[in-house]
Design an enzyme around this catalytic site. Structure first.
Site, PDB file in Angstrom:
ATOM      1  N   SER A   1      23.859  27.610  13.991  1.00 22.95           N
ATOM      2  CA  SER A   1      23.128  26.611  13.222  1.00 22.95           C
ATOM      3  C   SER A   1      23.779  26.481  11.857  1.00 22.95           C
ATOM      4  O   SER A   1      23.817  27.442  11.089  1.00 22.95           O
ATOM      5  CB  SER A   1      21.673  27.068  13.091  1.00 22.95           C
ATOM      6  OG  SER A   1      20.929  26.108  12.382  1.00 22.95           O
TER       7      SER A   1
ATOM      8  N   HIS B   1      11.288  30.185   8.300  1.00 20.31           N
ATOM      9  CA  HIS B   1      11.796  29.094   9.119  1.00 20.31           C
ATOM     10  C   HIS B   1      10.851  27.906   9.143  1.00 20.31           C
ATOM     11  O   HIS B   1      11.289  26.755   9.170  1.00 20.31           O
ATOM     12  CB  HIS B   1      12.140  29.525  10.546  1.00 20.31           C
ATOM     13  CG  HIS B   1      12.851  28.411  11.254  1.00 20.31           C
ATOM     14  ND1 HIS B   1      12.193  27.457  11.991  1.00 20.31           N
ATOM     15  CD2 HIS B   1      14.146  28.037  11.237  1.00 20.31           C
ATOM     16  CE1 HIS B   1      13.063  26.571  12.438  1.00 20.31           C
ATOM     17  NE2 HIS B   1      14.254  26.897  11.982  1.00 20.31           N
TER      18      HIS B   1
ATOM     19  N   HIS C   1      23.274  22.100  14.908  1.00 25.95           N
ATOM     20  CA  HIS C   1      23.202  23.375  15.614  1.00 25.95           C
ATOM     21  C   HIS C   1      23.630  23.207  17.068  1.00 25.95           C
ATOM     22  O   HIS C   1      23.752  22.091  17.566  1.00 25.95           O
ATOM     23  CB  HIS C   1      21.826  24.037  15.470  1.00 25.95           C
ATOM     24  CG  HIS C   1      20.765  23.545  16.409  1.00 25.95           C
ATOM     25  ND1 HIS C   1      19.428  23.743  16.184  1.00 25.95           N
ATOM     26  CD2 HIS C   1      20.834  22.868  17.573  1.00 25.95           C
ATOM     27  CE1 HIS C   1      18.741  23.224  17.169  1.00 25.95           C
ATOM     28  NE2 HIS C   1      19.564  22.688  18.029  1.00 25.95           N
TER      29      HIS C   1
END
Lengths: 349, 349
Positions: free
Chosen positions: B212, B292, B316
């Site tokens: 990512s 996150h 990603h």
């Protein structure tokens, strides 16, 4: 660990749950368990709306409603809450629950006539009825703790043990038995029929209702401060967003209300109720709107940390109802009231 | 709006997508499109590890690797990144991509002998190979903008138009073609085989890899300040959590690295790569870990607001690989390196 879907409502799946059998939620939660003989419930919201303090006629209507609830065919449980809406009107909303449709059907017609029908006594106030009659396959509940059921859960036979389907995005859907086989997508669109002063909303299929509550009555100093100082303002921000800007994302109406006790005093309980075009619209908001994401994150952290020591009690009930499981009627209410937002114009009956 | 799953990989579903056909993402995103003739790719990470600056032998090995990449059967694309790991070791990771397994199979054996085999020249440094050979049904990509592909997408024939399956929790899974018919659950467990100094990890099924990345090279003053001041620190916090505490939640290893240009200078690009027990473990972290969730929220807001004006580029690639699509070998690496974390002990070969 048990499934939120009781054994007698488990069916051969055509749709999968979002988590595997090995999923372990980070904190416990519980759901209401009805007796298997219960196949359908009624959730009926009776609203009164006035600019400023309720007139005497509205107070009398509320008293009569409470007295009618005591009838043999009255609800198994009811509660009352109030708030001031976006148009500055005071709204008092009384919600009553039945777990026998037949009792409701015997009780309701006379009450309906008095509330929104020919026998109504509206003088300087509006009234509305928003009712769902979902089958037990069409709704779910969730509680952060045991011992004080709220809403439809008060009718239940008891509470589950710790359930698997919670604390992840999609848990709400996975707890509704219909999700085993149905996408529960919205279909059709609501329309309004004007019948004199009464506007009936003829709804769409798979409309969604959430009632989501919090009870901070048992919290002590530190936890109370945390709830009122850190959590409640973010919750309020999310509730205000839905009230003021929800239409664009499929939320027809949101009421963030304070519960009123039998003596008329406000309790240390509140709940938000909102009407949604679909369960998926509710999911999208819950998962992406900053205020709700923050609330979810705060609850995850809070409940994971405090666990059973938490005194704040959280619960909700989420229902997806077919068109023939819904009833909406509004009399003398302003045009931003409830499901009136779901329609643009009203046809004449 | 098109599906992230290309037409030639769409199959009769036994598992549903998490959103309906009427879902409209709040900002555009794109995926890499290979030629339909591409059925499998190779993603091979070649690592070098040393305490402090790389010894001359390591530098020679890196130069030789780059020169070998230029062979006829070498990769279609490669890049290099470096970081200092939790044990204080410098790691330089070179990742190379092929879209023809046969070319890789011709190229790899000699290289493998020199990197982790009998011909290795490790003297004061460790080496490792972490390679996946997924079928095109087993991975997905996502890009916030067009025009600068990274990673496996550099091999693609081009990029898609705007795709539907993104900006909601579950989009990652829904973009992987295998999700149409498979839960992609982890099965089995990894074990290690020691063969002299070389430790081979014999992996489990459905291991998950995410790469990512972010590229802030094009950002100008205000956006750059926002990225470096507000976003990057939160990203780093999440990356540190995975590195230091990931094991408990199914993340075997995480490397948050800075890309190194051909001249050895660091680029204004970074990427995190992490190895996960399963896609669902990655989902659970992504959806519930505060760092996150904040990153996701910030990206949603940022991309929804700036739209095409955003100069920050995000991408990603996420892969789920069967056991026979994986290769892991470590020589003279410390025991917290990569997939060594997935095993407790090493058997003797």
């Amino acid at each position: 660990m048990e499934s939120a879907i009781p054994a007698h409502l488990q069916t051969a799946r055509t749709r999968h749950r979002r988590v595997g059998d090995d999923y372990a939620p980070p904190y416990p939660s519980f759901v209401a368990r009805h007796k298997p003989s219960v196949t359908r419930v009624v959730m009926a919201y009776f609203g009164i709306q006035s600019r400023g303090a309720l007139p005497a006629g509205a107070e009398r209507a509320l008293a009569r409603l409470a007295s009618d609830f005591a009838d043999a065919d009255g609800p198994s449980h009811w509660d009352r809450a109030s708030y001031i809406d976006e148009a500055g009107f005071t709204n008092v909303v009384t919600v009553a629950y039945w777990d026998e449709r037949q009792k409701f059907d015997r009780w309701f017609p006379a009450m309906r006539e008095r509330w929104t029908g020919e026998q109504r006594t509206n003088d300087g106030f509006g009234t509305f009825i928003e009712a769902l009659y979902p089958s037990v396959e069409g709704y779910e509940t969730l509680f952060s703790s045991l011992g004080r059921p709220e809403g439809v859960a008060v009718l239940a036979d008891g509470m589950s043990g710790e359930v698997l389907e919670h604390a992840y995005w999609g848990g709400m859907r996975d707890r509704i038995p219909l999700s085993q086989t149905s996408e529960m997508a919205a279909s059709g669109s609501a329309r309004a029929i004007r019948d004199g002063a009464r506007i009936r909303i003829v709804p769409q299929d798979n409309l969604c209702l959430i009632r989501s509550g919090q009870d901070w009555g048992d919290t002590e100093a530190a936890e109370r401060k945390m709830y009122l100082g850190d959590v409640e303002p973010v919750l309020r921000e999310g509730m205000d967003f839905l009230r003021d800007q929800g239409r664009a994302i499929g939320c027809y109406a949101n009421r963030y209300m304070t519960v009123v006790g039998p003596d008329g005093a406000t309790a240390e309980k509140s709940y938000g109720m909102s009407w949604w075009k679909s369960l998926s619209a509710l999911e999208r908001w819950a998962e992406s709107h900053p205020t709700h994401v923050r609330i979810f994150g705060a609850a995850m952290k809070y409940l994971s940390t405090l666990g059973p020591a938490a005194k704040l009690r959280l619960y909700h009930e989420v229902t997806v109802a077919r068109a023939d499981e819904q009833l909406f009627e509004y009399v003398d209410c302003h045009p931003q009231t409830g499901m009136l937002n779901a329609v643009q114009t009203a046809e004449m009956a």
